[in-house]
Design a protein around this motif. Structure first.
Motif, PDB file in Angstrom:
ATOM      1  N   HIS A  86      16.032  12.545  37.971  1.00  0.00           N
ATOM      2  CA  HIS A  86      16.247  12.870  39.386  1.00  0.00           C
ATOM      3  C   HIS A  86      14.956  13.289  40.095  1.00  0.00           C
ATOM      4  O   HIS A  86      14.844  13.112  41.305  1.00  0.00           O
ATOM      5  CB  HIS A  86      17.308  13.963  39.517  1.00  0.00           C
ATOM      6  CG  HIS A  86      18.660  13.518  39.047  1.00  0.00           C
ATOM      7  ND1 HIS A  86      19.634  13.054  39.905  1.00  0.00           N
ATOM      8  CD2 HIS A  86      19.174  13.409  37.799  1.00  0.00           C
ATOM      9  CE1 HIS A  86      20.704  12.696  39.204  1.00  0.00           C
ATOM     10  NE2 HIS A  86      20.441  12.905  37.924  1.00  0.00           N
ATOM     11  N   ILE A  87      14.013  13.831  39.336  1.00  0.00           N
ATOM     12  CA  ILE A  87      12.754  14.288  39.957  1.00  0.00           C
ATOM     13  C   ILE A  87      11.550  13.441  39.555  1.00  0.00           C
ATOM     14  O   ILE A  87      10.477  13.576  40.144  1.00  0.00           O
ATOM     15  CB  ILE A  87      12.460  15.766  39.618  1.00  0.00           C
ATOM     16  CG1 ILE A  87      12.139  15.934  38.116  1.00  0.00           C
ATOM     17  CG2 ILE A  87      13.615  16.655  40.051  1.00  0.00           C
ATOM     18  CD1 ILE A  87      11.601  17.317  37.760  1.00  0.00           C
ATOM     19  N   GLY A  88      11.715  12.562  38.565  1.00  0.00           N
ATOM     20  CA  GLY A  88      10.553  11.866  38.001  1.00  0.00           C
ATOM     21  C   GLY A  88       9.796  10.987  38.969  1.00  0.00           C
ATOM     22  O   GLY A  88       8.599  10.729  38.789  1.00  0.00           O
ATOM     23  N   GLY A  89      10.479  10.502  40.007  1.00  0.00           N
ATOM     24  CA  GLY A  89       9.827   9.601  40.943  1.00  0.00           C
ATOM     25  C   GLY A  89       9.204  10.276  42.152  1.00  0.00           C
ATOM     26  O   GLY A  89       8.691   9.588  43.052  1.00  0.00           O
ATOM     27  N   ILE A  90       9.209  11.599  42.191  1.00  0.00           N
ATOM     28  CA  ILE A  90       8.736  12.297  43.391  1.00  0.00           C
ATOM     29  C   ILE A  90       7.307  11.904  43.763  1.00  0.00           C
ATOM     30  O   ILE A  90       7.016  11.580  44.918  1.00  0.00           O
ATOM     31  CB  ILE A  90       8.834  13.822  43.219  1.00  0.00           C
ATOM     32  CG1 ILE A  90      10.301  14.281  43.225  1.00  0.00           C
ATOM     33  CG2 ILE A  90       8.069  14.538  44.346  1.00  0.00           C
ATOM     34  CD1 ILE A  90      10.482  15.765  42.959  1.00  0.00           C
ATOM     35  N   VAL A  91       6.407  11.943  42.806  1.00  0.00           N
ATOM     36  CA  VAL A  91       4.990  11.671  43.114  1.00  0.00           C
ATOM     37  C   VAL A  91       4.825  10.252  43.638  1.00  0.00           C
ATOM     38  O   VAL A  91       4.121  10.018  44.637  1.00  0.00           O
ATOM     39  CB  VAL A  91       4.112  11.907  41.877  1.00  0.00           C
ATOM     40  CG1 VAL A  91       2.677  11.438  42.154  1.00  0.00           C
ATOM     41  CG2 VAL A  91       4.120  13.386  41.485  1.00  0.00           C
TER      42      VAL A  91
END
Length: 289
Positions: A86-91
């Motif tokens: 859920h957070i891995g693609g933020i960057v």
């Protein structure tokens, strides 16, 4: 999550006037066909809920195409919970944007050092926080259990709930703390949503029976464990409980079943229904008299 025949989900789909789903393209036994990420609102600047696992070029390309084709931008990013899918693609999502955006989530309970990477930082939300954009008002609702920082988001304009991993479109979810998880399921039930947009799986268009199904499923297993302890003449280990109630489960899966039993035991302890005893070799459980 169990083995399922999964419902097909398009990589990109407009689900309502206020919601576009962009599939994370990260299928797997724990993610079904992938993480659902959502663009929310109907104006030129929209909210992105969750960002997928990261490192998936198909997802980034699909998201980029949606933004370009609809001539929209991302106003801010909100996160359901800290799990990598859920957070891995933020960057990578942030790198798409021409301006910095706020990235918001609920803080983890045992950590004050949550980092994103790439020089990015979280803004931390409180329970009942409101996030607004044109056409959409989101209300964050703290729903721990699956994780200690889990939020669902209520889309006020549709009486819809973005349920994260608390409720899935297919199958059942896993959890860290069953006591908190059951309370969170009842919180969602109390919201009485007309539709659920889950973190994985298809849209749930008749949500109340699904919520009841989730609650009933967990209560049934809990009652089996508690009744087994009540009927036993001596305290039992978690594995002894497994052997009594998972009679149709292959022995090779008993260790995994033991983990599930221990999560239920944790709730029964918090409910003050069972006692723990320890000897030199093992931990035993018995129903309170």
């Amino acid at each position: 999550m169990q083995h399922l025949t999964l419902t097909a989900i398009p990589a990109i789909e407009k689900l309502s006037n206020n919601v576009i789903r962009v599939l994370g393209c990260n299928p797997g036994p724990k993610t079904l066909l992938g993480t659902n990420t959502y663009l929310i609102g109907n104006g030129k600047r929209r909210i992105l809920l969750d960002t997928g696992v990261g490192g998936i070029q198909d997802y980034i390309s699909n998201l980029q195409n949606v933004l370009k084709d609809n001539k929209i931008a991302i106003q801010e990013i909100v996160i359901s919970h800290w799990h990598p899918d859920h957070i891995g693609g933020i960057v990578e999502v942030a790198e798409l944007l021409k301006e910095s955006v706020r990235i918001s989530k609920y803080p983890r309970q045992a950590r004050d050092d949550e980092e994103i990477g790439g020089g990015l930082k979280y803004s931390f939300l409180k329970d009942k926080a409101i996030i607004s954009t044109e056409g959409a008002t989101l209300r964050a609702v703290f729903t721990p259990g699956h994780s200690d920082d889990h939020l669902v988001y209520v889309l006020e304009e549709e009486n819809a709930v973005f349920s994260g991993d608390c409720i899935l479109g297919e199958g059942t979810s896993v959890f860290e703390d069953l006591y908190d998880y059951m309370r969170s399921l009842n919180v969602i039930k109390g919201l009485n949503p007309d539709i659920i947009y889950p973190g994985h799986g298809p849209v749930i268009r008749n949500p109340m029976p699904k919520i009841e199904e989730y609650i009933k499923h967990r209560l049934l297993r809990e009652s089996q464990i508690y009744d087994t302890l009540k009927q036993s003449s001596s305290p039992l280990t978690a594995m002894q409980i497994v052997k009594k109630i998972y009679v149709d489960t292959p022995v090779v899966l008993h260790k995994a079943a033991e983990g599930n039993v221990l999560l239920h035991i944790g709730k029964l302890v918090k409910d003050n229904k069972i006692d723990k005893s320890v000897d030199s070799e093992d931990v035993y459980w018995q129903a309170k008299s």
